[in-house]
Structures are given as C-alpha cells and as structure tokens.
Design a protein around this motif. Structure first.
Motif, PDB file in Angstrom:
ATOM      1  N   THR A 123       0.956  -1.336  -0.102  1.00  0.00           N
ATOM      2  CA  THR A 123      -0.124  -0.072  -0.051  1.00  0.00           C
ATOM      3  C   THR A 123       0.788   1.225  -0.056  1.00  0.00           C
ATOM      4  OG1 THR A 123      -1.579  -1.027   1.216  1.00  0.00           O
ATOM      5  CG2 THR A 123      -1.920   1.228   0.951  1.00  0.00           C
ATOM      6  N   LEU A 124       1.938   1.091   0.646  1.00  0.00           N
ATOM      7  CA  LEU A 124       2.711   2.440   0.888  1.00  0.00           C
ATOM      8  C   LEU A 124       3.356   2.699  -0.351  1.00  0.00           C
ATOM      9  CD1 LEU A 124       4.261   2.080   4.401  1.00  0.00           C
ATOM     10  CD2 LEU A 124       2.669   3.614   3.528  1.00  0.00           C
TER      11      LEU A 124
ATOM     12  N   PRO B 136      -3.921   6.103   7.805  1.00  0.00           N
ATOM     13  CA  PRO B 136      -4.965   5.237   6.881  1.00  0.00           C
ATOM     14  C   PRO B 136      -4.526   4.082   6.379  1.00  0.00           C
ATOM     15  CG  PRO B 136      -4.682   7.552   6.132  1.00  0.00           C
ATOM     16  CD  PRO B 136      -3.873   7.381   7.208  1.00  0.00           C
ATOM     17  N   PHE B 137      -2.870   4.122   6.254  1.00  0.00           N
ATOM     18  CA  PHE B 137      -2.314   2.965   5.637  1.00  0.00           C
ATOM     19  C   PHE B 137      -2.043   2.021   6.484  1.00  0.00           C
ATOM     20  CE2 PHE B 137      -1.595   7.020   3.536  1.00  0.00           C
ATOM     21  CZ  PHE B 137      -2.384   6.917   2.378  1.00  0.00           C
ATOM     22  N   THR B 138      -1.289   2.522   7.742  1.00  0.00           N
ATOM     23  CA  THR B 138      -1.156   1.449   8.862  1.00  0.00           C
ATOM     24  C   THR B 138      -2.498   0.662   9.031  1.00  0.00           C
ATOM     25  OG1 THR B 138       0.320   3.058   9.494  1.00  0.00           O
ATOM     26  CG2 THR B 138      -0.163   1.082  11.255  1.00  0.00           C
ATOM     27  N   ARG B 139      -3.599   1.486   9.090  1.00  0.00           N
ATOM     28  CA  ARG B 139      -4.848   0.825   9.392  1.00  0.00           C
ATOM     29  C   ARG B 139      -5.358  -0.327   8.380  1.00  0.00           C
ATOM     30  NH1 ARG B 139      -8.248   5.302   9.329  1.00  0.00           N
ATOM     31  NH2 ARG B 139      -6.861   6.378  10.920  1.00  0.00           N
ATOM     32  N   ALA B 140      -4.856  -0.006   7.122  1.00  0.00           N
ATOM     33  CA  ALA B 140      -5.020  -0.970   5.989  1.00  0.00           C
ATOM     34  C   ALA B 140      -4.484  -2.333   6.204  1.00  0.00           C
ATOM     35  CB  ALA B 140      -4.812  -0.429   4.794  1.00  0.00           C
ATOM     36  N   GLY B 141      -3.211  -2.142   6.968  1.00  0.00           N
ATOM     37  CA  GLY B 141      -2.369  -3.373   7.109  1.00  0.00           C
ATOM     38  C   GLY B 141      -2.781  -4.178   8.302  1.00  0.00           C
ATOM     39  N   LEU B 142      -3.227  -3.543   9.482  1.00  0.00           N
ATOM     40  CA  LEU B 142      -3.875  -3.905  10.396  1.00  0.00           C
ATOM     41  C   LEU B 142      -5.128  -4.807  10.096  1.00  0.00           C
ATOM     42  CD1 LEU B 142      -3.532  -1.071  13.062  1.00  0.00           C
ATOM     43  CD2 LEU B 142      -2.193  -3.357  13.025  1.00  0.00           C
ATOM     44  N   ARG B 143      -5.791  -4.100   9.156  1.00  0.00           N
ATOM     45  CA  ARG B 143      -7.160  -4.649   9.017  1.00  0.00           C
ATOM     46  C   ARG B 143      -7.083  -6.070   8.420  1.00  0.00           C
ATOM     47  NH1 ARG B 143      -9.377  -1.084   5.423  1.00  0.00           N
ATOM     48  NH2 ARG B 143      -9.258   0.613   7.055  1.00  0.00           N
TER      49      ARG B 143
END
Lengths: 274, 202
Positions: free
Chosen positions: A155-156, A179-186
């Motif tokens: 994503t990054l 927002p991108f960290t959140r995508a990874g966590l999700r």
C-alpha cells in the motif's frame, strides 16, 4: 481413548488415490500442476514423518531447554515464511527481524501465560502441551503478520504520493501513515476474524476434529477449541500490531519522512511453495 | 527570508540560495537534473545535508512537520487519499477565497477526487497548500497541465502571495513564466545551481 482407531500405512496409501486422480486430470488437461502436486505431497509426507519422529524423541527426553530450543526454531522457520511471503520486503535484517520478533514475542507471551494459568500441565513446560500449543498460535500469528506487513508495504509503495502529500501538509509520520497502517492492521486481523466467525458452522476446526476422532467427548473438545481460539486471536492481534508498528517505524524516520528506500530494490522470484 | 546553505544529496549540491521576503526565484533545468529533488531536500522530505533558515530559524530546531507547514512544497504530482475534495481541504473563509481566485465553484468540496482532471488536481493542491498560510512556498511546475487562462490565474495568485511577503521557489520549464514571476532565475545542471539571465534561458 478406548474408541481411538489406529491407521495403518496401507490406509494412508489408499487415501492418496484422490490426489493421484487430481494428478492424472492435470496431465490429461495439461494443467501443469501434476509435478507441483507430487512435490508438495512428498514433501508433506516427509516433513510430517520427520516431525513425528522428532516429537517422539522430544517427549522422551522431556527437557525444558530442548523444548525452548525447538520453540525458537519453530519461530525462526515461521519468520522465514513471513519474510518469503512479502512482495515488497524491508531491506536487510529488518525484513526478517520485524515480523519474526513481533510474532515470537506475541506467541511466546500468550503461550507462556496459557501454560501457567489455564492448561497447567506438570511440569508447565511439558513439550507434549507446550509445543503443539505454541505451534497453533505461531501458525496463525504468522499468517496474520505476513498479511499485515505485505498489505502495509505494498500500500505504501502504491500510495506514496498520498503519504507524501500528507507529510508535506504538515502531518506527523503517525498521522500521515494512519490510513495505510490501518489497512495493514485490517488485513492482518481478517483471517482470524473470518476463522472465528465461521468456527463451528462452516468449519469444524482441525484440532477439535482430531480430539473427537481420538475419542474425546465433544464438550471437552469444544472447550479446548474455545481456549485455543482465544489464545490464537490474542497472539495474532498482538503480533499484527507489533509488526505493523515496527514496520511503520522502520519505513519512516525521526524527521517524519517516508523511507521507501529502506525496501529491497527488486523482488527475486519466490522459491518457497505456499 | 529564506536562506539555503550547502544543501546536498547524492545527486546534487552543495547548493546555496537566498531569498528575501516576497521574492521569487525560478529554477530552470532539464528533466532529471534534480530540481524536484532539490525542493524535496529543502522540505526535508528526503534524507539530505545542509542548513535551511526561515526567518532566522534553522529547520533542525523544529520537528519536520512543523517545518513543512511554514515552508510548503507543492509537488508536480499531487497526492490524494480520500474520496472527495472536501476531505482534503477544510472549508474556511480563506479557502473559499482561494477557490474563487482559481475559478472553482464552492461545491468543488463535494467533488470526487477520482473525477478531477490533472489540471484541477494541480490547482486544488496549490489551494490546499496555501490554506496552511506558509512563510515560503515551493511550486514544482504548478501550471504544467493548465490552459493559458488557468495559468494566468495561478500566476496572479502567486504574485498575491509574494505581495504578502511569502518567499517563492518556482520550478518551471517555461522561461516566459520565469520572467513574469521571478526576480532571479537559476539553472540547475550537473548538480550545480548557477544564476542565469533570462536571455540564456530562452
């Protein structure tokens, strides 16, 4: 355990017929899967036979140090698997270190507490309990961590202009990355959430099935499964959060820059089968 | 006042540049000469060495995010992270004015980012940056995708900012634009910055 039914090697050979049929279909239709199927089947059989021998020996020796050593070795193998599953890897030792250490700490923390409070075998490190438990926790944490890291880095790379636009508008690295960290966590949490949602309805979990097949009363097997799912869920969450946090740290710096130069330049072809 | 001293990376430098409040410097140079990287280095967005002072304060004296709010870089390719324009740009009296200056209707905040043209994105990125009320502004080819009328509006906005005392560094391939806006023009080539007369640049 009176109802336990032992399997002979002939039974196993008979069961492999279904895979052989798949192989023949592949050859007939030139799907190119026959060779791969053969290799992974043989590999699986050899790995499992060896692990059977190894576990027999470990249970017989029953040493805390040997148990710890095996646990660490399992962790390192799982760490390598996390590393291999990254499409965009973090360069250097960090690429292996972040995922592996997050997974190991989370897995060991949860397993140690479970062994000392809920399961309480005697001795608490007894390899017959510690290693299978740790293995189940590790396997799931591994899946979560590798998905989280893979999603975060890809994503990054894709959203680099967006991250940099956020940084240029005066956000901190944490705000800019959120927002991108959140995508990874999700995506790291997704498999365990799906597994829990489907548990008992769509899927009868392997461990529980195994216990029932070996004669344990379903209610007892279910209790064990619930315990294990809580442990797996907890460890996966901790591992995913730790790894995502570590990777976010590594891919930014104290001057709030996005440091994609810390990713490996190019991607060599992956050799490890899924 | 913007003072750039010995800023360097592997590709360029050391480079020096001095700008008084309200002054504009244009940087010309071939594609790939490192113009954009130079601006990124000043914004501290890439690892680099050297000092940059803004009104007497060196950038290392403050966190980088604070620095970038005072000295705002608008890259050639703007980045967007949410669906609508409004999620990138808060509505204030200033932004309303800026939007009007660049000929956007006020409902632009409800527009989908994915449906914006390159030129619209470019102009909105400038507005988004100016909403921070920076002390210095760095623009990387701000009018590259714009028609003459939109270009004129953006240039007018830049002049307005200079009138407010904002230092401007402008990367452009258009020597005429450099002549219209900049008090001083530089050429970046072989990692070195040399002051150039516009006649040579043309």
């Amino acid at each position: 355990m009176s109802s336990y039914l032992s399997l002979s090697y002939f039974d196993l050979a008979l069961a492999s017929i279904f895979l052989l049929i798949n192989g023949l279909i592949s050859i007939a239709f030139k799907l190119g899967l026959a060779k791969k199927l053969l290799i992974v089947s043989v590999r699986m059989v050899v790995q499992l036979l060896l692990v059977g021998l190894l576990l027999t020996w470990i249970f017989a020796v029953s040493s805390p140090w040997l148990t710890a050593l095996i646990a660490v070795a399992m962790g390192l193998f799982a760490g390598r698997e996390i590393w291999a599953r990254q499409e965009r890897k973090i360069a250097g030792i960090w690429g292996f270190g972040i995922g592996t250490s997050a997974m190991m700490f989370a897995g060991m923390f949860v397993a140690l507490i479970a062994l000392n409070t809920q399961i309480q075998p005697d001795p608490w490190w007894s390899p017959r309990f510690a290693l299978p438990l740790f293995g189940m926790i590790l396997g799931n944490t591994m899946t979560g961590v590798s998905l989280a890291l893979d999603t975060l880095t890809s994503t990054l790379v894709r959203e680099r202009p967006a991250v940099e636009a956020r940084l240029l508008l005066g956000m901190t690295r944490w705000q800019a990355m959120a927002p991108f960290t959140r995508a990874g966590l999700r995506s790291g949490f997704m498999p365990i959430i799906n597994a829990m949602a489907a548990m008992g309805i769509v899927a009868l979990p392997g461990m529980m099935t195994g216990q029932i097949l070996s004669g344990v009363a379903p209610q007892e097997a279910v209790k064990y499964q619930i315990l294990v799912m809580f442990l797996i869920g907890g460890a996966t969450g901790l591992g995913v959060i730790g790894a995502t946090f570590g990777a976010t740290m590594r891919l930014t710096d104290e001057r709030h820059r996005l440091r994609l130069d810390r990713l490996r330049r190019e991607e060599p072809k992956s050799t490890s089968p899924g | 006042m913007l003072e750039i001293k010995s800023v360097r990376s592997e590709i360029f430098g050391p480079l020096n540049l001095h700008l008084e409040a309200g002054q504009c410097a244009a940087i010309l140079g071939k594609s790939g000469s490192g113009k954009s990287l130079f601006l990124r280095a000043i914004a501290d967005l890439d690892p680099n060495e050297g000092q940059v002072w803004l009104n007497g304060i060196e950038r290392s004296a403050m966190p980088a995010f604070e620095w970038r709010r005072k000295l705002v870089l608008v890259p050639a390719e703007s980045g967007w992270w949410a669906d609508t324009v409004g999620e990138h740009l808060a509505r204030t009296d200033e932004t309303d004015q800026l939007l009007a200056d660049l000929d956007f209707p006020s409902e632009v905040l409800n527009w989908q980012v994915s449906r914006l043209s390159t030129g619209e994105r470019q102009r909105l990125a400038i507005i988004r940056a100016l909403a921070l009320k920076p002390i210095a502004l760095m623009l990387d080819e701000p009018t590259a995708a714009l028609d003459p009328e939109a270009t004129a509006r953006v240039e007018k906005l830049i002049e307005q900012q200079m009138g407010l005392g904002v230092c401007v560094i402008l990367i452009t391939h258009d020597a005429e634009q450099a002549a219209r806006l900049a008090g001083v023009t530089y050429l970046l080539a072989d990692g070195k910055l040399t002051q150039t007369s516009l006649e040579t640049a043309r």
